[in-house]
Design a protein around this motif. Structure first.
Motif, PDB file in Angstrom:
ATOM      1  N   GLU A  93       2.474   2.236  -3.362  1.00 33.02           N
ATOM      2  CA  GLU A  93       1.657   2.947  -4.337  1.00 33.02           C
ATOM      3  C   GLU A  93       1.741   4.464  -4.148  1.00 33.02           C
ATOM      4  O   GLU A  93       1.751   5.217  -5.120  1.00 33.02           O
ATOM      5  N   SER A  94       1.804   4.902  -2.878  1.00 34.76           N
ATOM      6  CA  SER A  94       1.792   6.344  -2.611  1.00 34.76           C
ATOM      7  C   SER A  94       3.174   6.930  -2.369  1.00 34.76           C
ATOM      8  O   SER A  94       3.401   8.118  -2.596  1.00 34.76           O
ATOM      9  N   SER A 149       0.829  -1.207   0.000  1.00 32.27           N
ATOM     10  CA  SER A 149       0.000   0.000   0.000  1.00 32.27           C
ATOM     11  C   SER A 149       0.861   1.255   0.000  1.00 32.27           C
ATOM     12  O   SER A 149       0.577   2.223  -0.716  1.00 32.27           O
TER      13      SER A 149
END
Length: 345
Positions: free
Chosen positions: A233-234, A230
């Motif tokens: 992705e950022s 997660s």
């Protein structure tokens, strides 16, 4: 350094409403340049920056304020002396006669709590109970609380948060550096109302990438994998830094013998020799014990006759081997002992 200006101040001064940083700045100005400089040179750089900024903003203050700050400081020193001499109750009894019960209690609390880290009392609380109290908070607030908890308890709470919140909280812990004391106090007060009396005070550095690594190292592999993916992705750079630190070369001692033997089949002997050049005895013993005597002797001889080698080169090849280990773990080929004792069936 700012000069004191004699400003009239007819209103009574409530010293409790003045921030600790401002009082420290007033104290430093009041004791003179040489004494102030001697104190500042022994403080952490960030605290020096904070106090310097506070001093620069003190264009003027009254003699009454200066006197109040010095009196409080003097009382704090005496309070500490009384505690050292006869304990908290003895100090409280003397201070009550000197400054009254309200101020005495405030001084005692400040002295006692200043030596404790925030959230000390909730460290013994049940993880499930803590989760109920904090799971609705903003990720930034949860991150601050988890960064003060033992890694095992923080990992337990983190793994029970919703997937999207896991990554958000983890990222904030990693990027956290310094926390405002006022913010810590406010969160403590809220939790205090919800559960039990909590320790207050003593700030400062919390969180950071190392804190995340400690938490993730005792988190279930599936939870860790979800969080890393997660964050990737950022914030790909943060995710990569976390992956690098999640398992370091010295952690090879956490592998069981079968896993180490599997790793050795995937690693070039020349790379292994360079990686072991700076390794500690526990690591080398673990590796050599999982090789044939002849193979181990060859590695030892290569290290002996290798000559000087750049530390950066050693670290690079160690990181290369770590990459092999993590890849094998993802494939289920090796097992890294994490947190509590693994159970096999």
């Amino acid at each position: 350094m700012a000069e004191e200006t004699n400003v009239s101040n007819p209103e009574p001064i409530d010293i409790e409403l003045i921030s600790g940083a401002k009082k420290a700045a007033i104290l430093l100005i009041s004791i003179g340049n040489e004494a102030a400089a001697e104190i500042l040179k022994n403080l952490p750089e960030k605290l020096v920056e904070l106090l310097t900024k506070e001093i620069s903003q003190l264009n003027n203050f009254s003699n009454d304020l200066k006197r109040a700050v010095l009196e409080e400081f003097n009382t704090m020193i005496k309070g500490q002396e009384y505690i050292n001499l006869g304990g908290v109750d003895y100090a409280r009894a003397i201070l009550v006669r000197s400054v009254g019960p309200v101020k005495a209690e405030a001084i005692i609390n400040r002295i006692v709590f200043s030596k404790r880290r925030p959230f000390d009392s909730i460290k013994k609380a049940d993880s499930g109970q803590l989760l109920n109290y904090i799971q609705q908070e903003m990720p930034q607030t949860i991150a601050m609380i988890l960064s003060y908890l033992p890694p095992g308890k923080a990992a337990s709470i983190l793994s029970q948060l919703p997937n999207d919140k896991q990554a958000a909280v983890t990222r904030r812990i990693a990027l956290m550096k310094e926390i405002s004391p006022d913010m810590v106090r406010e969160v403590e007060r809220v939790l205090e109302r919800r559960i039990s009396a909590l320790a207050q005070e003593d700030i400062l550095v919390a969180g950071g990438i190392d804190a995340v690594v400690e938490i993730l190292n005792v988190t279930e592999r599936s939870v860790e994998k979800n969080i890393i993916e997660s964050i990737e992705e950022s914030d790909p750079m943060l995710a990569e830094e976390l992956k690098k630190r999640m398992f370091v070369f010295e952690d090879i001692i956490l592998l069981d013998d079968r896993s180490i033997q599997k790793v050795l089949t995937e690693v070039d002997n020349h790379d292994l020799s360079r990686a072991l050049k700076t390794a500690n005895e526990r690591v080398t013993d673990k590796v050599y014990s999982n090789m044939s005597k002849r193979a181990a002797q060859m590695i030892k001889e290569e290290i002996e006759f290798m000559g000087p080698i750049r530390l950066k080169e050693v670290e690079e090849v160690q990181q290369k081997i770590v990459g092999v280990i993590r890849k094998l773990e993802e494939q289920g080929e090796v097992i890294i002992a994490r947190g509590e004792q693994e159970v096999f069936v």
